[in-house]
Design a protein around this motif. Sequence first.
Motif, PDB file in Angstrom:
ATOM      1  N   HIS A  22      -6.611  -1.000   4.360  1.00 29.34           N
ATOM      2  CA  HIS A  22      -4.675  -0.762   4.291  1.00 29.34           C
ATOM      3  C   HIS A  22      -3.892   0.292   4.052  1.00 29.34           C
ATOM      4  N   TYR A  70      -0.970  -5.296   8.869  1.00 33.98           N
ATOM      5  CA  TYR A  70      -1.410  -5.294   7.826  1.00 33.98           C
ATOM      6  C   TYR A  70      -1.730  -6.617   6.978  1.00 33.98           C
ATOM      7  N   ILE A  74      -7.620 -12.767   1.409  1.00 33.84           N
ATOM      8  CA  ILE A  74      -7.562 -14.117   0.326  1.00 33.84           C
ATOM      9  C   ILE A  74      -8.540 -15.134   1.022  1.00 33.84           C
TER      10      ILE A  74
HETATM   11  N1  TRP Z   1      -0.703  -5.334   0.226  1.00 34.57           N
HETATM   12  C1  TRP Z   1      -1.424  -4.952  -1.106  1.00 34.57           C
HETATM   13  C2  TRP Z   1      -0.466  -4.220  -2.153  1.00 34.57           C
HETATM   14  O1  TRP Z   1       0.451  -3.826  -0.882  1.00 34.57           O
HETATM   15  C3  TRP Z   1      -2.442  -5.199  -1.287  1.00 34.57           C
HETATM   16  C4  TRP Z   1      -3.333  -5.964  -1.557  1.00 34.57           C
HETATM   17  C5  TRP Z   1      -4.242  -5.767  -0.014  1.00 34.57           C
HETATM   18  C6  TRP Z   1      -3.758  -7.617  -1.552  1.00 34.57           C
HETATM   19  N2  TRP Z   1      -4.606  -7.027   0.534  1.00 34.57           N
HETATM   20  C7  TRP Z   1      -4.740  -8.033  -0.713  1.00 34.57           C
HETATM   21  C8  TRP Z   1      -2.955  -8.023  -2.717  1.00 34.57           C
HETATM   22  C9  TRP Z   1      -5.413  -9.256  -1.052  1.00 34.57           C
HETATM   23  C10 TRP Z   1      -3.491  -8.984  -2.927  1.00 34.57           C
HETATM   24  C11 TRP Z   1      -4.619  -9.207  -2.258  1.00 34.57           C
HETATM   25  O2  TRP Z   1       0.135  -3.525  -2.849  1.00 34.57           O
END
Ligand code: TRP
Length: 406
Positions: free
Chosen positions: A51, A137, A145
Amino acid sequence: MNSVLPGQSQRVLSGMRPTGRLHLGHYHGVLKNWVELQNQYECFFFVADWHALTTHYDDPQVIEDSVWDMVVDWLAAGVDPQNATLFIQSRIMEHAELHLLLSMITPLGWLERVPSYKDQQARLHNKDLGTYGFLGYPLLQSADILIYRAGLVPVGDDQVAHVELTREVARRFNHLFGREPGYEDKAREAVKKMGKKAGKLYEQLRTSFLQKGDQEALEKARALLQGQKNVSLGDKERLFGYLEGGGKIILPEPQALLTTASKMPGLDGQKMSKSYGNTIGLREDPGEIEKKLKTMPTDPARVRRDDAGNPDICPVWPLHEVYSDDKTRKWVRQGCTSAGIGCLECKQPLVEAILVELEPVQRRARDFSKDPMLVKNIVSEGCRRAQEVAEETMEDVRESMGLAYH
Ligand code: TRP
Ligand code: SF4
């Protein structure tokens, strides 16, 4: 209390992007919450390095530098590897596989509509975020998840839309691929495995729900199913879906778990954030922290010591709201508005409270950073456990998508 959804597990999953050193904002906003959750639920916490690449693809060094420091900061904050599984996203290739497979069924419009997509593009306008990876993203997050079949996802309010998307993707997936050949027969076979009594009760509750829309019967049947020891995971998925007259629930829908923690104020009264340059780092030198607090701005109208001030427009006050008890707060308001105390005096209890709070965190951080092998072993063990779960989900996913022939 969160209500239990079909087939929903009480497994918690959350991730954090490694894009720099952690500060008190992360500690109050996220980590303290993780530490509490780990005692109540089965928890998976991971470093979302892929990410991070979606926005920091031109600066991979930051990611590389931050990964281990971030894990050390988690451990220092009290995240306990005995109680939670800690791992790194890019070590579990299955995330990428599920992301790819989900991309086959995710309409572009769903991704374009996610609010963070346009917001971030506007905010980071000096960077080209018109990339395939950036659009994807939130879908990568859905894969993170769903692959653990997590029921609860602790996130800030900026991430709720991503969990919502995850629910829609899961629903679509189950709808498209949950209807395996011979589904009804398999479901009826599975009911038999519950045993005579439980099976009969399940059938009764199912009928009540399907024929009369009895919600209570649905809840009861779900609870009954959840507690079955002799029914395999695959059969449970079938039976959760069968209950509602649908197909198998391969990927259960998660729920966002909103953190109640108030936003940590930074050194200028805005929310603490690296991009505002108003942070106190978790591992910053105590002397530096003291200096930062002593030189942070106060009520601008209070120029001289004998001018009265107004806490309501002073960036120091929100910090008292986080750290000080009623008595101290009263002392601040009284002393400030009557010019009875000076600003340095007013800040002193904060300096003390913050240093006291950080002392054990910094001590643990020193211990863990002295032993990088220990940290790597913790993460390796976490990756192994995470992969086991991910692989189990992927076997179901591949099978349901007709990819089990190799
Ligand atoms: N997108 C989240 C953030 O920027 C980080 C993240 C990536 C995330 N995958 C996830 C959070 C899955 C919870 C579950 O904070
Ligand atoms: Fe702010 Fe405290 Fe100074 Fe009042 S006394 S202006 S609240 S720092």
